[in-house]
Design a protein around this motif. Structure first.
Motif, PDB file in Angstrom:
ATOM      1  N   HIS A 138      74.273 -54.506  24.874  1.00 16.32           N
ATOM      2  CA  HIS A 138      74.567 -55.218  26.117  1.00 16.32           C
ATOM      3  C   HIS A 138      75.447 -54.370  27.026  1.00 16.32           C
ATOM      4  O   HIS A 138      76.197 -53.521  26.537  1.00 16.32           O
ATOM      5  CB  HIS A 138      75.299 -56.540  25.823  1.00 16.32           C
ATOM      6  N   SER A 167      69.520 -54.297  26.812  1.00 14.21           N
ATOM      7  CA  SER A 167      69.328 -55.578  27.507  1.00 14.21           C
ATOM      8  C   SER A 167      70.095 -55.539  28.825  1.00 14.21           C
ATOM      9  O   SER A 167      71.024 -54.749  28.991  1.00 14.21           O
ATOM     10  CB  SER A 167      69.794 -56.764  26.652  1.00 14.21           C
ATOM     11  N   ASN A 168      69.696 -56.429  29.744  1.00 11.38           N
ATOM     12  CA  ASN A 168      70.329 -56.429  31.064  1.00 11.38           C
ATOM     13  C   ASN A 168      71.479 -57.415  31.183  1.00 11.38           C
ATOM     14  O   ASN A 168      71.995 -57.657  32.278  1.00 11.38           O
ATOM     15  CB  ASN A 168      69.278 -56.722  32.149  1.00 11.38           C
ATOM     16  N   ASN A 200      65.051 -53.456  30.768  1.00 12.55           N
ATOM     17  CA  ASN A 200      64.842 -54.821  31.242  1.00 12.55           C
ATOM     18  C   ASN A 200      63.559 -55.345  30.618  1.00 12.55           C
ATOM     19  O   ASN A 200      62.493 -55.331  31.227  1.00 12.55           O
ATOM     20  CB  ASN A 200      64.771 -54.860  32.769  1.00 12.55           C
ATOM     21  N   THR A 202      61.624 -58.507  28.510  1.00 11.82           N
ATOM     22  CA  THR A 202      61.698 -59.944  28.250  1.00 11.82           C
ATOM     23  C   THR A 202      61.802 -60.260  26.763  1.00 11.82           C
ATOM     24  O   THR A 202      62.308 -61.325  26.391  1.00 11.82           O
ATOM     25  CB  THR A 202      60.460 -60.640  28.829  1.00 11.82           C
ATOM     26  N   LEU A 204      63.655 -58.650  24.725  1.00 12.52           N
ATOM     27  CA  LEU A 204      64.990 -58.267  24.259  1.00 12.52           C
ATOM     28  C   LEU A 204      66.041 -58.938  25.142  1.00 12.52           C
ATOM     29  O   LEU A 204      66.792 -58.265  25.875  1.00 12.52           O
ATOM     30  CB  LEU A 204      65.157 -56.742  24.289  1.00 12.52           C
ATOM     31  N   PRO A 205      66.128 -60.257  25.111  1.00 15.70           N
ATOM     32  CA  PRO A 205      67.103 -60.951  25.959  1.00 15.70           C
ATOM     33  C   PRO A 205      68.516 -60.842  25.380  1.00 15.70           C
ATOM     34  O   PRO A 205      68.705 -60.652  24.180  1.00 15.70           O
ATOM     35  CB  PRO A 205      66.615 -62.404  25.927  1.00 15.70           C
ATOM     36  N   ASP A 206      69.496 -60.967  26.267  1.00 11.48           N
ATOM     37  CA  ASP A 206      70.895 -61.006  25.836  1.00 11.48           C
ATOM     38  C   ASP A 206      71.177 -62.421  25.332  1.00 11.48           C
ATOM     39  O   ASP A 206      71.634 -63.286  26.071  1.00 11.48           O
ATOM     40  CB  ASP A 206      71.805 -60.636  27.012  1.00 11.48           C
ATOM     41  N   TRP A 212      65.873 -60.005  17.780  1.00 12.27           N
ATOM     42  CA  TRP A 212      65.116 -58.891  18.328  1.00 12.27           C
ATOM     43  C   TRP A 212      64.200 -58.296  17.257  1.00 12.27           C
ATOM     44  O   TRP A 212      64.620 -58.104  16.117  1.00 12.27           O
ATOM     45  CB  TRP A 212      66.051 -57.809  18.847  1.00 12.27           C
ATOM     46  N   ASN A 246      72.255 -59.138  17.900  1.00  8.84           N
ATOM     47  CA  ASN A 246      71.645 -58.071  18.691  1.00  8.84           C
ATOM     48  C   ASN A 246      72.205 -56.713  18.310  1.00  8.84           C
ATOM     49  O   ASN A 246      71.476 -55.715  18.272  1.00  8.84           O
ATOM     50  CB  ASN A 246      71.871 -58.310  20.185  1.00  8.84           C
TER      51      ASN A 246
END
Length: 355
Positions: A138, A167-168, A200, A202, A204-206, A212, A246
């Protein structure tokens, strides 16, 4: 002689009375000792003595850590006499004495370095030269956990540092803001903007509640390593420092690449040590444990750590009250310790993960 029996009888009575009186006094004393008030006083006295010993031991430990902290940066400093190396002969006697003193100081410094192995940066040659990739999960991980390592590496002219953030930071729907904060923070640490890669994806979201996929993460890491010709990878270990899912996923993805022998042969794999909660918030006072329990480390002075804190302050969206406490008390803002991971280590940890 006829009255001897009477004398013996009287003596027996007297002895019995004395024994009874002594027993009575002993029982009375024991009863008094077992009184709740006396038990409390004894416990209080013993606890105070034990606490005093603990405080003395902690004080001695802190003084030793402060002494080692000061000594570490004195040993890491390069004297002016050592850099010049006697290129020209001094003309004055005072200058000659000064040069001799500098030479003696440099010799003492080298002797202590070789004997105590105390250095502010103690990393293998493969990790401090060439192209190094730092893999995080992150935005803000690079400051919160890897700040001392990044700062130490960017100071070297022969080291090119890249940051791959997977991740973004869109957990609170602030992806654009988190992206800008990441680039500003890396710039404060000395990493140029072109060396920062923000993914970025989808899948691999924060989000700590989303697992993951290791193959997806591994593919991104491998592509970056091959395209940039990376010689060393640094990332989290199996526990991920804070046990964030994560963070752990990044380690297992990188470890799977090593296990499948997909990484280039010249690429080394290093992980950041996760430590227990007590050591995590010891600040610079974890120095003694680090030097004795770790093989590779980076240690920052208070002035250098201020740069890492300044980089962390660029992540204003994440600066809750507990983060302020973290940046001043966490050991990760001053010290990073790493280890090189080999194939046998990964096989063992993968078995633990499967169980």
């Amino acid at each position: 002689m006829r009255f001897n029996w009477l004398s013996d009888y009287l003596a027996t009575i007297v002895n019995t009375s004395a024994f009874f009186e002594a027993s009575t006094r002993h029982l009375a004393g024991l009863h008094q000792q077992l009184a709740p008030r006396n038990i409390y006083c004894n416990i209080k006295s013993t606890s105070a003595e034990a606490l005093e010993h603990i405080l003395i031991a902690c004080g001695v430990y802190f003084l030793i850590c402060l002494g080692l902290y000061k000594l570490t940066f004195w040993l890491s400093a390069t004297g002016a006499g050592a850099t010049t190396g006697g290129a020209s002969a001094p003309m004055l006697g005072s200058n000659n004495n000064k040069a001799s003193g500098d030479t003696a100081s440099s010799g003492l410094r080298r002797t202590l370095q070789n004997g105590l192995h105390l250095r502010s940066v103690h990393l293998p040659r493969a990790a401090i030269s060439g192209r190094v990739l730092l893999v995080t999960a992150h935005p803000d991980d690079e400051c919160m956990f890897f700040g001392p390592l990044i700062y130490s590496l960017v100071q070297r002219a022969d080291c090119q540092v890249y940051v791959l953030c997977l991740s973004n930071g869109n957990f609170e729907q602030q992806a654009q803001l988190r992206r800008e904060e990441l680039f500003r923070a890396c710039k404060r640490l000395g990493v140029v903007e072109s060396n920062v890669i923000l993914v970025n994806a989808t899948n691999l979201p924060d989000d700590p509640n989303v697992e993951w996929r290791p193959d997806a993460v591994a593919g991104l890491i491998l592509h970056t390593v091959e395209s940039l010709d990376i010689q060393a990878i640094f990332t989290f270990d199996r526990d991920g420092v804070s046990s964030h899912p994560n963070h752990c996923a990044v380690y297992y993805a990188a470890a799977s690449l090593c296990l499948a022998n997909l990484l280039p042969k010249a690429c080394k794999f290093y992980t950041l040590d996760s430590i227990n909660l007590a050591r995590k918030y010891l600040s610079v006072f974890d120095l003694l444990c680090t030097c004795f329990m770790s093989t590779h480390w980076c240690i920052l002075s208070w002035k250098e750590a201020a740069i890492v804190r300044g980089a962390m302050l660029e992540h204003q969206s994440q600066m809750k009250w507990f983060r302020w406490l973290y940046i001043y008390t966490s050991r990760y803002m001053y010290i990073n310790s790493m280890r090189e991971v080999n194939l046998s280590d990964i096989e063992l940890e993968m078995q633990i993960h499967d169980h």
